[in-house]
Write an enzyme that holds these catalytic residues in place. Structure first.
Site, mmCIF file in Angstrom:
data_model
loop_
_atom_site.group_PDB
_atom_site.id
_atom_site.type_symbol
_atom_site.label_atom_id
_atom_site.label_comp_id
_atom_site.label_asym_id
_atom_site.label_seq_id
_atom_site.Cartn_x
_atom_site.Cartn_y
_atom_site.Cartn_z
ATOM 1 N N LYS A 159 8.020 -0.589 5.937
ATOM 2 C CA LYS A 159 7.403 0.723 5.802
ATOM 3 C C LYS A 159 8.476 1.766 5.527
ATOM 4 C CE LYS A 159 3.944 3.753 7.855
ATOM 5 N NZ LYS A 159 2.918 3.873 8.899
ATOM 6 N N MET A 180 2.348 9.649 3.433
ATOM 7 C CA MET A 180 3.633 9.655 4.133
ATOM 8 C C MET A 180 4.663 8.735 3.486
ATOM 9 S SD MET A 180 3.827 11.595 6.915
ATOM 10 C CE MET A 180 4.900 10.747 8.075
ATOM 11 N N ASP A 231 -4.972 7.209 16.289
ATOM 12 C CA ASP A 231 -5.581 6.871 14.992
ATOM 13 C C ASP A 231 -6.104 5.439 14.997
ATOM 14 O OD1 ASP A 231 -4.558 6.903 11.477
ATOM 15 O OD2 ASP A 231 -6.448 7.471 12.437
ATOM 16 N N GLY A 236 0.839 -1.198 0.000
ATOM 17 C CA GLY A 236 0.000 0.000 0.000
ATOM 18 C C GLY A 236 0.866 1.237 0.000
#
Length: 731
Positions: free
Chosen positions: A44, A27, A138, A23
């Site tokens: 990431k 950011m 979040d 994905g």
């Protein structure tokens, strides 16, 4: 779903090879990546265009810190990170299971017991963060992964220390509007009470399929969060009152995570039991798919300016190949392939747990008729002609090869999942996690070497064998060593079978081979030394393959053992060292390789670089004969100390086993490491030790010549004796 890499995605970051996209957002991008050891991770990264901004780099570093705070039980384990790199990155556990929003879309709202247990476990996760003065900020369905062991909270991109507003502008709302707290929606300080508000929204979504403030434009959602009553339509009545309490506009009126957990109180010991069957099947599908992922990179976009030709570009991937890349969200690397049995029907050779009479086969021994610590026990049959004792193979079930042939057992109860899969002996069976590779006996004397690769994960149980005419399939010394994603490594011979020993003779020639499992072509071959005609010893005791290295424990004709490392792409020898082994069988089938490092299975505990064999560190305190286990720590059994834990990078001692139970520890049987506990053998006992502290927890009454870790679902400690195989529960 996995997506193909773009032409400008990195090929490697740190020690990880980038495989596919998971994905991308504002950011950065998250990739599926794999280390040389085979560990699969979610990698990431931060976009290059914002990496130069010190505030964003600080936020990334805080995300890494928060992910480490929540730990591997409630979150994704952090394996490695480099926030200071030109492209900051973090490698975490690739969690096995779908996110909550995908799960609800697939199976519909969860029943009330499942929502309650989900809430209790998420309260524990948030409490761990809050105890370290960290708030998530979040929490939403897409940031909660459902695994069979419980939910895991991920994505701490805007997490921060309580009271720290340096990264948030006054009046700015950071987070997801549909699951924000009222104070967060107005840019005020978001405390632990804000996370409780968001958790109530998540549980409302789990119970109904919709959030408490609906959907729509961000401005509309922010208004409802601040001023409207929550919509709890569809929430069970007894649960609605609890969630309404959490959704108070005033943070002071909300319960703490401990108070909420008490109001939701339920049995949390078997999370998977509360999940719908369709979700468990989906978890298995995603687990199997991760091992099939291969790097696919799209071509650069065609230049359509007037100076360049405007012919259409051919698609970089066909639909078939794109579907092959598709998959989901894993972990535990070790669990890949688990759950695939739901795909196998009777037409593929599996009886779906039913015998001819339609009833589920029962385990050979129940725990009430044997050891009460034992889950199950089954007999195995080995004749005097057996060259290598059977060892379990982890392939979405527990495969065993003995005189009865190769069969796959259900790890839950020892029942047979697949019977008579092959007639190959134990030393001619290996797995890469989803394929089982076996040597098949020739149809005629001195027939060609015949290798059959069964794709268990897709239910293809009867493919044609591939023949290699240059090699004699009758030779008993033929040995399958190990398999990686795309290569099979073996020892094969030419010449006639002898009547003595294993069958070596002076006119035979033996080779170490690598075969490409996608094309079935031989990649390379390297000659092996001759064996004495009377020898009953195979060439190799253990093997392990990475992307770059083939690690081998080779037994010489004189009974000595050598540790060697070859280039897995060419077969060329990089280095070789003798091992201080008095009995070669003590190191048969066991080899500790991790983080581009090999830990010799005998002598002082050392870490050697795979690239050149140089010593990275030497513990050097006492004699050790069994190989270590490697997880976050290197776990080894040391004479007089019992189990010890060392830092894998420095060799620094982290802890020695506590409780006084380690003095009689077995120095030959290697320890077994799971996430929370390590298992170490003593006469008649299997000791369970806390992996973080070294504290003794309990001991199983257990016997066996060797113990193995089955990392599938459910996890098991597998014991193998001369005539039995048994399983014990993992704490």
């Amino acid at each position: 779903m996995f997506s193909p890499l773009t032409h400008d995605d990195p090929h490697e970051l740190g020690a990880y090879r980038v495989m596919a996209r998971l994905g991308s957002g504002g950011m950065g991008t998250v990739y599926l990546a794999r280390a040389a050891s085979g560990r699969t991770v979610a990698l990431k990264t931060m976009h290059a265009r914002i990496a130069a901004d010190s505030a964003f780099r600080t936020r990334f570093r805080l995300e890494v810190d928060a992910a480490r705070v929540i730990g591997p039980i409630h979150g994704a384990r952090v394996f490695d990170a480099d926030p200071l790199a030109e492209t900051p990155w973090m490698a975490t556990e690739y969690v096995l299971g779908p996110p909550l929003d995908d799960a609800i879309a697939l199976s519909g709202p969860l029943p009330e017991p499942a929502v309650r247990v989900l809430g209790v476990l998420l309260c524990a996760a948030l409490a761990q963060l809050h105890d370290s003065d960290v708030v998530h900020r979040d929490l939403k369905p897409s940031n909660i992964m459902l695994t069979v062991d419980g939910p895991k909270v991920i994505d701490f991109g805007i997490a921060r220390a309580m009271g720290d507003d340096r990264l948030t502008r006054t009046g700015a709302a950071a987070g997801t509007p549909a699951f924000m707290s009222p104070e967060q929606a107005t840019g005020q300080d978001h405390t632990s009470a804000g996370d409780v508000f968001a958790l109530a929204g998540v549980l409302t979504y789990a119970a109904t399929g919709h959030g408490p403030f609906g959907t729509g434009q961000p401005a509309d959602l922010l208004y409802r969060v601040r001023y409207a009553d929550p919509d709890l339509t569809g929430v069970p009545e007894s649960l609605a009152a609890v969630l309404a309490h959490c959704l108070h506009k005033d943070p002071a009126d909300r319960p703490t995570t401990a108070e909420l957990a008490a109001q939701l109180s339920t049995d949390t010991t078997t999370f998977a039991r509360h999940l719908p069957e369709s979700l468990l099947t989906e978890t298995g599908r995603r687990a199997a798919s991760v091992w099939r992922a291969q790097p696919h990179r799209l071509l650069p976009p065609v230049d359509t300016s007037p100076q360049a030709p405007t012919t259409p570009m051919s698609p970089a991937l066909s639909r078939r190949k794109l579907l092959t890349v598709g998959g989901g969200s894993v972990l535990g690397v070790a669990a890949a392939g688990t759950g695939a049995w739901a795909w196998l029907g009777p037409q593929n050779g599996r009886d779906n747990g039913k015998g001819a009479g339609g009833s589920k086969p029962k385990p050979a021994t129940s725990r009430t008729t044997a050891n009460p610590d034992m889950d199950w026990q089954v007999p195995i049959s080995t004749s005097k002609a057996t060259i290598v004792p059977p060892a379990p193979l982890d392939i979405g079930g527990i495969a065993i090869a003995d005189d009865k042939g190769v069969r796959v057992l259900d790890p839950a109860d020892g029942g047979i999942r697949i019977a008579a899969l092959s007639k190959a002996p134990a030393h001619q069976c290996v797995t890469d996690g989803y394929h089982l590779h076996t040597c098949e006996p020739p149809s005629a004397s001195a027939g060609p070497l015949s290798i059959r690769s069964v794709d268990i994960s897709r239910g293809k149980l009867d493919p044609a064998a591939v023949e290699y005419q240059d090699f004699n399939g009758e030779l008993q010394g033929t040995q399958l060593l190990c398999a990686s994603e795309d290569a099979l490594y073996l020892a094969a011979g030419q010449g006639k079978q002898s009547g003595e020993g294993i069958g070596f003779s002076g006119d035979q020639s033996w080779f170490l081979l690598a075969i490409n499992t996608k094309t079935n072509k031989i990649i390379w071959r390297q000659p092996l030394p001759r064996r004495p005609e009377s020898s009953r010893r195979l060439h190799f005791l253990a093997a392990h393959a990475t992307d770059r290295y083939l690690v081998l424990q080779r037994e010489t004709s004189g009974g000595k053992v050598k540790l060697s490392v070859r280039d897995s792409r060419t077969g060329n020898l990089r280095w070789e060292q003798p091992m201080a082994v008095s009995e070669p069988d003590d190191v048969r089938g066991v080899l500790a390789v991790a983080y581009d490092t090999v830990y010799p299975a005998a002598g002082a505990l050392r870490a050697l670089n795979l690239s050149d064999g140089k010593e990275a560190w030497n513990f050097g305190r006492s004699r050790r004969t069994g190989p270590p286990a490697v997880n976050d720590f290197v776990f080894a059994v040391e004479e007089g100390l019992g189990l010890v834990a060392l830092d894998p990078l420095s060799g620094e001692l982290k802890w020695e086993e506590k409780g006084g139970h380690g003095a009689d520890a077995d120095l030959i049987t290697p320890p077994i490491a799971f996430y929370r506990f390590v298992y170490s053998n003593s006469p008649g006992q299997l000791r369970i030790i806390n992996a973080e502290t070294g504290e003794f927890r309990k001991a199983y009454k257990a016997t066996g010549d060797r113990f193995f870790a089955y990392m599938g679902i459910p996890e098991k400690v597998v014991a193998v004796g001369a005539d039995f195989m048994a399983a014990y529960p993992v704490q």
